[in-house]
Design an enzyme around this catalytic site. Structure first.
Site, short mmCIF file in Angstrom:
data_model
loop_
_atom_site.label_atom_id
_atom_site.label_comp_id
_atom_site.label_asym_id
_atom_site.label_seq_id
_atom_site.Cartn_x
_atom_site.Cartn_y
_atom_site.Cartn_z
N ARG A 27 73.19 7.02 6.52
CA ARG A 27 74.01 7.70 7.51
C ARG A 27 75.34 6.99 7.67
O ARG A 27 76.39 7.59 7.69
CB ARG A 27 73.28 7.76 8.86
N TYR A 73 83.02 10.24 4.96
CA TYR A 73 83.66 11.32 5.70
C TYR A 73 84.91 10.82 6.42
O TYR A 73 85.92 11.53 6.53
CB TYR A 73 82.69 11.95 6.70
N ALA A 127 102.84 14.55 11.69
CA ALA A 127 102.88 13.70 12.88
C ALA A 127 102.04 12.44 12.65
O ALA A 127 102.45 11.34 13.03
CB ALA A 127 102.38 14.45 14.11
N GLU A 182 103.36 8.54 12.74
CA GLU A 182 102.74 7.53 13.59
C GLU A 182 102.10 6.42 12.76
O GLU A 182 102.09 5.26 13.20
CB GLU A 182 101.73 8.20 14.53
N ARG A 193 97.98 -9.52 22.78
CA ARG A 193 97.92 -9.04 21.39
C ARG A 193 96.98 -7.84 21.27
O ARG A 193 97.28 -6.86 20.60
CB ARG A 193 97.45 -10.18 20.47
N GLU A 241 96.08 11.12 17.95
CA GLU A 241 96.68 12.07 17.01
C GLU A 241 95.62 12.68 16.10
O GLU A 241 95.66 13.88 15.81
CB GLU A 241 97.75 11.38 16.16
N GLU A 282 93.64 21.17 16.82
CA GLU A 282 94.52 22.19 16.23
C GLU A 282 93.84 22.90 15.07
O GLU A 282 93.92 24.12 14.95
CB GLU A 282 95.83 21.56 15.78
#
Length: 149
Positions: free
Chosen positions: A27, A34, A48, A52, A73, A87, A94
């Site tokens: 797994r 993936y 985008a 980034e 840090r 993002e 989306e």
């Protein structure tokens, strides 16, 4: 005796899913594959995310090298990672919305707008962390170096 759980009961076992068959190390291995596939798609298809990621390629080495306390840090580097995480999630939203249908829909637009707002909050968090940690410490020296003081 207990009555059998109905399909609407939240404690009822989930139906069999053939994609959830692996356990343990297999797994984890498949999850890694993936994830790599997801990174490749994001880099190839999401401008985008590429922007980034470029920002992260600049800020992460600075965050590693700048002389700050360990907690600072973590905040510097964590805020950059947060932008990438949000993002990726926004791109997922989306893509899922676009999979449902490309026609204009108020709820689809709202989902995309909310994802975009989340990215903006993550970016503002990053700017805030970097500004609050680095400006008091290095701002005067930077101004002097630039000849503005």
């Amino acid at each position: 005796m207990h009555e059998p759980l109905g399909p609407d009961d939240p404690l009822a076992p989930l139906p069999f899913n053939p994609y959830k068959g692996n356990r343990g190390i297999m797994r984890a291995w498949n999850a890694l594959k993936y994830s790599i596939k997801g990174f490749r798609v994001a880099i190839r298809e999401e401008s985008a995310f590429r922007q980034e990621l470029t920002l992260a390629a600049i800020l992460v080495p600075i965050g590693v090298l700048v002389p700050v306390e360990p907690v600072e840090r973590v905040l510097l580097l964590g805020s950059v990672m947060l932008v990438l995480i949000v993002e990726l999630l926004n791109s997922s939203i989306e893509n899922a919305v676009d999979r449902i249908g490309l026609e204009r829909n108020e709820l689809s637009g709202r989902a995309k707008d909310l994802g975009s707002a989340a990215v903006t909050v993550a970016l503002l968090t990053c700017v805030m962390a970097w500004g609050l940690i680095l400006v008091p410490r290095f701002g005067p020296a930077l101004l002097h170096w630039l000849g503005m003081r």
